[in-house]
Design a protein around this motif. Structure first.
Motif, PDB file in Angstrom:
ATOM      1  N   TYR A  79      19.960  -4.457 -19.651  1.00 12.55           N
ATOM      2  CA  TYR A  79      18.562  -4.585 -19.215  1.00 12.55           C
ATOM      3  C   TYR A  79      17.991  -3.234 -18.791  1.00 12.55           C
ATOM      4  O   TYR A  79      16.904  -2.849 -19.209  1.00 12.55           O
ATOM      5  CB  TYR A  79      18.458  -5.586 -18.067  1.00 12.55           C
ATOM      6  CG  TYR A  79      17.081  -5.631 -17.459  1.00 12.55           C
ATOM      7  CD1 TYR A  79      16.042  -6.286 -18.111  1.00 12.55           C
ATOM      8  CD2 TYR A  79      16.819  -5.005 -16.244  1.00 12.55           C
ATOM      9  CE1 TYR A  79      14.766  -6.316 -17.562  1.00 12.55           C
ATOM     10  CE2 TYR A  79      15.554  -5.025 -15.698  1.00 12.55           C
ATOM     11  CZ  TYR A  79      14.533  -5.680 -16.361  1.00 12.55           C
ATOM     12  OH  TYR A  79      13.268  -5.699 -15.812  1.00 12.55           O
ATOM     13  N   LEU A  80      18.735  -2.508 -17.958  1.00 15.37           N
ATOM     14  CA  LEU A  80      18.246  -1.214 -17.473  1.00 15.37           C
ATOM     15  C   LEU A  80      18.026  -0.241 -18.624  1.00 15.37           C
ATOM     16  O   LEU A  80      17.032   0.490 -18.649  1.00 15.37           O
ATOM     17  CB  LEU A  80      19.225  -0.619 -16.462  1.00 15.37           C
ATOM     18  CG  LEU A  80      19.347  -1.361 -15.147  1.00 15.37           C
ATOM     19  CD1 LEU A  80      20.450  -0.737 -14.286  1.00 15.37           C
ATOM     20  CD2 LEU A  80      18.025  -1.362 -14.393  1.00 15.37           C
ATOM     21  N   ASP A  81      18.924  -0.237 -19.590  1.00 16.13           N
ATOM     22  CA  ASP A  81      18.792   0.669 -20.722  1.00 16.13           C
ATOM     23  C   ASP A  81      17.620   0.270 -21.625  1.00 16.13           C
ATOM     24  O   ASP A  81      16.965   1.122 -22.215  1.00 16.13           O
ATOM     25  CB  ASP A  81      20.092   0.692 -21.524  1.00 16.13           C
ATOM     26  CG  ASP A  81      20.194   1.899 -22.428  1.00 16.13           C
ATOM     27  OD1 ASP A  81      19.803   3.009 -21.997  1.00 16.13           O
ATOM     28  OD2 ASP A  81      20.665   1.737 -23.561  1.00 16.13           O
ATOM     29  N   GLU A  82      17.337  -1.034 -21.689  1.00 13.36           N
ATOM     30  CA  GLU A  82      16.251  -1.537 -22.540  1.00 13.36           C
ATOM     31  C   GLU A  82      14.872  -1.229 -21.956  1.00 13.36           C
ATOM     32  O   GLU A  82      13.962  -0.819 -22.661  1.00 13.36           O
ATOM     33  CB  GLU A  82      16.405  -3.046 -22.721  1.00 13.36           C
ATOM     34  CG  GLU A  82      15.458  -3.663 -23.698  1.00 13.36           C
ATOM     35  CD  GLU A  82      15.979  -3.631 -25.115  1.00 13.36           C
ATOM     36  OE1 GLU A  82      15.214  -4.034 -25.994  1.00 13.36           O
ATOM     37  OE2 GLU A  82      17.120  -3.223 -25.350  1.00 13.36           O
ATOM     38  N   VAL A  83      14.708  -1.452 -20.647  1.00 17.97           N
ATOM     39  CA  VAL A  83      13.373  -1.304 -20.049  1.00 17.97           C
ATOM     40  C   VAL A  83      13.055   0.124 -19.636  1.00 17.97           C
ATOM     41  O   VAL A  83      11.892   0.494 -19.533  1.00 17.97           O
ATOM     42  CB  VAL A  83      13.171  -2.248 -18.839  1.00 17.97           C
ATOM     43  CG1 VAL A  83      13.269  -3.692 -19.275  1.00 17.97           C
ATOM     44  CG2 VAL A  83      14.133  -1.937 -17.713  1.00 17.97           C
TER      45      VAL A  83
END
Length: 121
Positions: free
Chosen positions: A92-96
């Motif tokens: 999630y952190l890498d995506e957003v």
């Protein structure tokens, strides 16, 4: 925003490769196995995340690291085995907001197996 997902089928493996890139929630795997009553061990093999196991609605434990093996108590006949795998926040952190704090391999989440049930009868 709120997202919900209904029941579906998903093979074991990396969630990103199964169409869940950037997902950091949980996936519940469910199957029915036929066995004789008695104790056993459910070995999930390789898991990336936290795993919680129930058999016929009875909790068998939670594991946050290897070995992902659970003592189980089986009923005679059909047994419903549920495995809840909760992924890390890495995908999630890498995506957003791509960040240098998410290292190679931290996007990987899921139940990889092999999953084995050994009975002790």
């Amino acid at each position: 925003m709120r997202f919900t997902c209904g029941p579906g089928r998903m093979r074991l493996g990396d969630w990103e490769e199964r169409g869940l890139a950037g997902y950091s929630g949980g996936v519940r795997y469910r199957t029915t196995v036929t066995a004789r009553s008695g104790p056993g061990v459910l070995d999930l093999g390789r898991v990336r995340g936290t795993a919680e196991v129930t058999v016929n609605g009875r909790p068998c434990g939670i594991r946050v690291c290897s070995p992902y093996a659970f003592d189980v108590d089986l009923d005679d006949g059909d047994n419903v085995v549920e495995i809840l795998v909760l992924g890390t926040l890495g995908p999630y952190l890498d995506e957003v907001s791509p960040t240098h704090f998410v290292f190679a391999g931290q996007r990987v989440s899921g139940l990889f197996g092999p999953v084995r049930l050994r009975t002790r009868s």
